[in-house]
Design a protein around this motif. Structure first.
Motif, mmCIF file in Angstrom:
data_model
loop_
_atom_site.group_PDB
_atom_site.id
_atom_site.type_symbol
_atom_site.label_atom_id
_atom_site.label_comp_id
_atom_site.label_asym_id
_atom_site.label_seq_id
_atom_site.Cartn_x
_atom_site.Cartn_y
_atom_site.Cartn_z
ATOM 1 N N ILE A 57 0.638 -1.343 0.207
ATOM 2 C CA ILE A 57 -0.325 -0.056 -0.077
ATOM 3 C C ILE A 57 0.980 1.152 -0.016
ATOM 4 C CG2 ILE A 57 -2.273 1.189 1.584
ATOM 5 C CD1 ILE A 57 -2.431 -1.511 2.579
ATOM 6 N N GLY A 58 0.920 2.171 -1.312
ATOM 7 C CA GLY A 58 1.437 2.806 -1.524
ATOM 8 C C GLY A 58 1.331 4.301 -0.232
ATOM 9 N N PRO A 59 1.699 5.781 -0.311
ATOM 10 C CA PRO A 59 1.422 6.344 0.780
ATOM 11 C C PRO A 59 0.734 7.391 -0.203
ATOM 12 C CG PRO A 59 3.223 7.026 -0.498
ATOM 13 C CD PRO A 59 2.988 6.045 -0.852
ATOM 14 N N GLY A 60 -0.941 7.579 1.023
ATOM 15 C CA GLY A 60 -1.933 7.947 0.516
ATOM 16 C C GLY A 60 -1.845 9.831 -0.389
ATOM 17 N N ILE A 61 -3.039 10.839 0.228
ATOM 18 C CA ILE A 61 -3.071 12.097 -0.582
ATOM 19 C C ILE A 61 -3.655 12.605 0.531
ATOM 20 C CG2 ILE A 61 -3.437 14.033 -2.403
ATOM 21 C CD1 ILE A 61 -3.228 11.630 -4.651
ATOM 22 N N ASP A 62 -3.597 13.547 0.941
ATOM 23 C CA ASP A 62 -3.915 14.751 1.971
ATOM 24 C C ASP A 62 -3.635 16.369 0.713
ATOM 25 O OD1 ASP A 62 -5.571 15.930 3.554
ATOM 26 O OD2 ASP A 62 -4.424 15.409 5.313
ATOM 27 N N ASN A 63 -4.995 16.805 0.717
ATOM 28 C CA ASN A 63 -4.950 17.699 -0.309
ATOM 29 C C ASN A 63 -5.836 19.034 0.064
ATOM 30 O OD1 ASN A 63 -2.846 20.342 -2.420
ATOM 31 N ND2 ASN A 63 -4.307 19.214 -3.126
ATOM 32 N N THR A 64 -5.639 19.875 0.102
ATOM 33 C CA THR A 64 -6.521 20.967 0.107
ATOM 34 C C THR A 64 -6.236 22.209 -0.344
ATOM 35 O OG1 THR A 64 -6.719 20.389 2.431
ATOM 36 C CG2 THR A 64 -8.246 22.406 2.218
ATOM 37 N N ASP A 65 -7.231 22.825 -1.498
ATOM 38 C CA ASP A 65 -7.657 24.188 -2.024
ATOM 39 C C ASP A 65 -8.497 25.170 -1.400
ATOM 40 O OD1 ASP A 65 -5.776 22.354 -3.839
ATOM 41 O OD2 ASP A 65 -6.746 22.088 -5.362
ATOM 42 N N PHE A 66 -7.631 26.329 -1.634
ATOM 43 C CA PHE A 66 -8.365 27.084 -0.864
ATOM 44 C C PHE A 66 -8.733 28.658 -1.962
ATOM 45 C CE2 PHE A 66 -9.562 30.299 2.368
ATOM 46 C CZ PHE A 66 -10.344 29.943 2.819
ATOM 47 N N THR A 67 -9.439 28.825 -1.787
ATOM 48 C CA THR A 67 -10.056 30.244 -2.693
ATOM 49 C C THR A 67 -11.140 31.423 -2.318
ATOM 50 O OG1 THR A 67 -10.406 29.298 -4.878
ATOM 51 C CG2 THR A 67 -10.678 30.926 -4.604
#
Length: 154
Positions: free
Chosen positions: A82-92
């Motif tokens: 199991i590879g690393p996950g993604i945790d991403n937040t974009d904000f405008t």
């Protein structure tokens, strides 16, 4: 008035990866053998960029089968790591200004990509024949980026 705020949150638990080993008897990217009873995935609290998965769970298969004298293939199943996950937040954040006539307006906005500056690691090296096996040497998404824009509608 005239303010808008928006955001996107992207979370992924991680992709499945298949271990490989380099050339065995002229074959490239063959699968290794999995050590019986070994779990290739480390507990979350033991994963680091230098050792993402249990590299001791895999061994290079022998070059030739001692009985048939034919090249051997590993028994490690696909998608065991199991590879690393993604945790991403974009904000405008955007502000609209009315100018003169009803059809004219100005908008000014600021965008933050990966707003919380969370590191999103790339995939680990899954070739057990490499000296860097199990390590992550890159990020999959850039660190925080900011963008500012203005738009005039008429």
């Amino acid at each position: 008035g005239g303010w808008t705020v928006s955001g996107i949150w992207h979370w992924n638990s991680g992709i499945f990866l298949t271990p490989t080993s380099t050339s065995q008897g002229g074959l490239s990217n063959t699968r290794p053998n999995i050590v019986p009873g070994a779990d290739p995935n480390l507990p979350r609290n033991q994963r680091t960029r230098q050792m993402w998965f249990n590299t001791a769970a895999f061994v290079v298969p022998p070059l030739l089968d001692p009985v048939t004298d034919l090249p051997t293939f590993g028994n490690a199943p696909r998608n065991t790591i199991i590879g690393p996950g993604i945790d991403n937040t974009d904000f405008t954040v955007r502000k609209f200004f009315k100018l003169g006539h009803e059809s004219q307006r100005l908008s000014v906005e600021a965008n933050l990509f990966n707003a919380f500056n969370h590191p999103n690691w790339g995939t680990p090296d899954t070739n057990i024949s490499d000296s860097t096996v199990g390590s992550i040497t890159a990020i999959s998404k850039p660190m925080r980026e900011a963008q500012f824009a203005a738009r005039f509608d008429f």
